[in-house]
Scaffold this motif. Structure first.
Motif, short mmCIF file in Angstrom:
data_model
loop_
_atom_site.label_atom_id
_atom_site.label_comp_id
_atom_site.label_asym_id
_atom_site.label_seq_id
_atom_site.Cartn_x
_atom_site.Cartn_y
_atom_site.Cartn_z
N GLN A 32 0.96 -1.34 -0.03
CA GLN A 32 0.11 -0.10 -0.11
C GLN A 32 0.76 1.47 -0.06
OE1 GLN A 32 -2.63 -0.28 3.07
NE2 GLN A 32 -3.83 -2.27 2.39
N ILE A 33 2.04 1.22 0.66
CA ILE A 33 2.74 2.38 0.81
C ILE A 33 3.50 2.51 -0.74
CG2 ILE A 33 5.16 3.21 1.66
CD1 ILE A 33 4.21 1.83 4.29
N ARG A 84 1.54 4.58 -3.20
CA ARG A 84 1.39 6.09 -2.86
C ARG A 84 2.56 6.90 -3.43
NH1 ARG A 84 1.01 5.97 3.04
NH2 ARG A 84 0.28 3.92 3.54
N GLN A 85 2.22 7.96 -4.03
CA GLN A 85 3.60 8.72 -4.65
C GLN A 85 4.42 9.18 -3.57
OE1 GLN A 85 2.46 10.66 -8.30
NE2 GLN A 85 4.24 11.81 -8.09
N GLN A 132 7.12 11.75 -1.77
CA GLN A 132 7.63 13.09 -1.82
C GLN A 132 9.03 12.91 -2.08
OE1 GLN A 132 5.48 15.31 -1.66
NE2 GLN A 132 3.92 13.83 -1.44
N VAL A 136 5.30 4.41 -8.56
CA VAL A 136 3.80 3.94 -8.43
C VAL A 136 3.26 3.35 -9.50
CG1 VAL A 136 1.26 4.81 -8.17
CG2 VAL A 136 3.28 6.15 -7.11
#
Length: 161
Positions: free
Chosen positions: A86-87, A90-91, A93, A108
């Motif tokens: 799941q991590i 996510r895009q 930073q 991603v």
């Protein structure tokens, strides 16, 4: 042997008498985790389930236990990394430069972006292993029914002595 239950791109030799389960399951762990490998495993699992549902596959308790353990280890291993996956979806930073944004977008996409990405193929593999477990349960029932039928036949033969 049915080609509907092949788990590997490697040719499988004809099974010895009484060895169908081993032949169909022999390539279970030889499946690469790429889109084609995941698809092959899933299709092979569906074929194995159909074979079992048609009475063409039976397995004893020891075989059921061993193959179920393999399936459970894969499924449980996947479940153990779901949060990390799941991590990855996510895009991150990575900065504000155009290059940082391209890398973040690419990361991603590799994880969840399309049918060739990691997560969909892992989910397809999970589905395949779940179908193998279902096939094994049906095959165990087939084995028990055959064993019961043979016991009844032998009991009748002994009764006629």
């Amino acid at each position: 042997m049915s080609s509907d239950a092949s788990f590997s791109d490697q040719p499988i030799a004809a099974p010895a008498s009484g060895d169908a389960g081993s032949s169909f399951l022999s390539g279970l762990l030889n499946t690469p985790a790429d889109p084609e490998g995941a698809k092959r495993l899933n299709e092979g699992a569906a074929g194995l389930k159909n074979l079992a549902m048609g009475g063409g596959f039976a397995i004893n308790q020891a075989g059921l236990d061993k193959y179920t353990k393999v399936c459970d280890e894969f499924i449980d291993g996947y479940r153990g990394i779901e949060y990390e996956l799941q991590i990855l979806a996510r895009q991150p930073q990575m900065g504000s430069s155009q290059y940082a944004e391209q890398v973040a977008t690419f990361n991603v996409k590799v994880a969840t972006g399309d049918h060739d990405s990691l997560v969909p193929n892992l989910e397809l593999l999970i589905k395949g292993f779940q179908q193998v477990k279902e096939a094994l349960t049906i095959a165990r029932k087939n084995y028990s029914e055959t064993e019961d039928a043979h016991s009844q036949t032998f009991a009748k033969l002994r009764g006629g002595e």
